[in-house]
Design an enzyme around this catalytic site. Structure first.
Site, PDB file in Angstrom:
ATOM      1  N   ALA A 186      -5.438   2.468  11.644  1.00 15.01           N
ATOM      2  CA  ALA A 186      -4.994   2.093  10.306  1.00 15.01           C
ATOM      3  C   ALA A 186      -4.679   3.303   9.442  1.00 15.01           C
ATOM      4  O   ALA A 186      -5.292   4.357   9.561  1.00 15.01           O
ATOM      5  CB  ALA A 186      -6.080   1.257   9.629  1.00 15.01           C
ATOM      6  N   CYS A 187      -3.691   3.135   8.568  1.00 14.02           N
ATOM      7  CA  CYS A 187      -3.410   4.130   7.530  1.00 14.02           C
ATOM      8  C   CYS A 187      -2.937   3.371   6.304  1.00 14.02           C
ATOM      9  O   CYS A 187      -2.983   2.145   6.268  1.00 14.02           O
ATOM     10  CB  CYS A 187      -2.395   5.166   7.998  1.00 14.02           C
ATOM     11  SG  CYS A 187      -0.715   4.571   8.205  1.00 14.02           S
ATOM     12  N   GLY A 188      -2.475   4.092   5.305  1.00 13.04           N
ATOM     13  CA  GLY A 188      -2.102   3.449   4.047  1.00 13.04           C
ATOM     14  C   GLY A 188      -0.994   2.423   4.210  1.00 13.04           C
ATOM     15  O   GLY A 188      -1.071   1.318   3.704  1.00 13.04           O
ATOM     16  N   ILE A 216      -4.754  -0.124   5.976  1.00  8.92           N
ATOM     17  CA  ILE A 216      -6.194  -0.121   5.713  1.00  8.92           C
ATOM     18  C   ILE A 216      -6.644  -1.491   5.204  1.00  8.92           C
ATOM     19  O   ILE A 216      -7.674  -2.024   5.624  1.00  8.92           O
ATOM     20  CB  ILE A 216      -6.544   0.959   4.652  1.00  8.92           C
ATOM     21  CG1 ILE A 216      -6.188   2.352   5.163  1.00  8.92           C
ATOM     22  CG2 ILE A 216      -7.995   0.862   4.221  1.00  8.92           C
ATOM     23  CD1 ILE A 216      -7.096   2.934   6.206  1.00  8.92           C
TER      24      ILE A 216
END
Lengths: 160, 92
Positions: free
Chosen positions: B8-10, B41
């Site tokens: 996950a990332c932004g 996220i």
């Protein structure tokens, strides 16, 4: 390859800014003025940077890779590059408040469909290979013109 | 048994694409059967359960699943240590 898609008008050697917001207004503003990104792009960069910072400390070299969700980008993926005379304070990726002085900014305007994952892997890997090469970063800092910056990236990509 | 890793990332656009690819390569090299779930996220919770979460952004919440920062895949600093931690979770 990336160097073939770089546009001299979107490469800024010798840039100056007092804050990352100013960086985004200058570089993101140029992307929007050139028609690559939407009018919401700069605001989206600022908003995202606050929540998910993009500063990187690469063995002492400060680099940032600001980008936004695809909704703020028109149909083409493009990269703008700015080299700053003085470090601009960014928060480091993955932290809340650890800052890094950034002189090299790769602004990614990534186009695509919302929810589509894993696109642009090849380009992203090339960008990562570029920012992990501290010798290249030093050469980028010394570059005097957009053409020189494109040439440096071309030479790097030919080794990948 | 197939392992599920949430990466996950932004925005699930850039850094998680890099990290997801690194996790796939690492698992392939070590004979681990893995399913990658690349999300923002904010979408981690709805994609649980998983064996591991790798993020390139700060995450303060405890999801009850081992969480490893994938930041080294972006900066290139400390990659080996991160790979070892991922293997430890997935092979353990």
């Amino acid at each position: 390859m990336i160097w073939e898609t770089l546009k001299p008008a979107l490469i800024f050697p010798g840039a100056e800014a007092a804050s990352y917001e100013e960086v985004f207004q200058q570089v993101g503003g140029a992307l929007t003025a050139a028609g690559y990104t939407k009018s919401t792009y700069v605001e989206a960069l600022i908003e995202r940077e606050r929540e998910y910072p993009t500063g990187l400390d690469v063995d002492g070299w400060g680099v940032a890779i600001p980008h936004t969700p695809v909704e703020h980008v028109n149909s083409e993926t493009v990269i703008a590059i700015a080299i700053f005379k003085n470090p601009v304070e960014f928060v480091q990726m993955g932290t809340d408040d650890e800052t890094v002085g950034v002189r090299i900014v790769f602004m990614l305007a990534i186009a695509g469909k919302p929810g589509e994952h894993g696109a642009h892997l090849d380009e992203l890997q090339r960008i990562i290979a570029i920012i992990q090469d501290t010798g290249l970063l030093q050469n980028l800092l010394n570059a005097q013109s957009a053409e020189e910056i494109i040439k440096l990236i071309e030479e790097k990509e030919k080794t990948l | 048994m197939k392992k599920k890793v949430i990466v996950a990332c932004g925005g699930a656009v850039a850094t998680s694409t890099i990290a997801a690819n690194k996790v796939v390569e690492l698992c392939k090299k070590n004979g681990i059967d893995v399913e990658i779930c690349q999300v923002r996220i904010s979408e981690i919770q709805s994609n649980l359960p998983a064996d591991l979460i790798v993020t390139t952004s700060k995450v303060k919440r405890d999801f009850g699943v081992p969480l490893i920062t994938g930041m080294p895949f972006i900066s290139g600093m400390g990659v080996e240590k991160t790979e070892a931690s991922i293997l430890k979770v997935l092979q353990g």
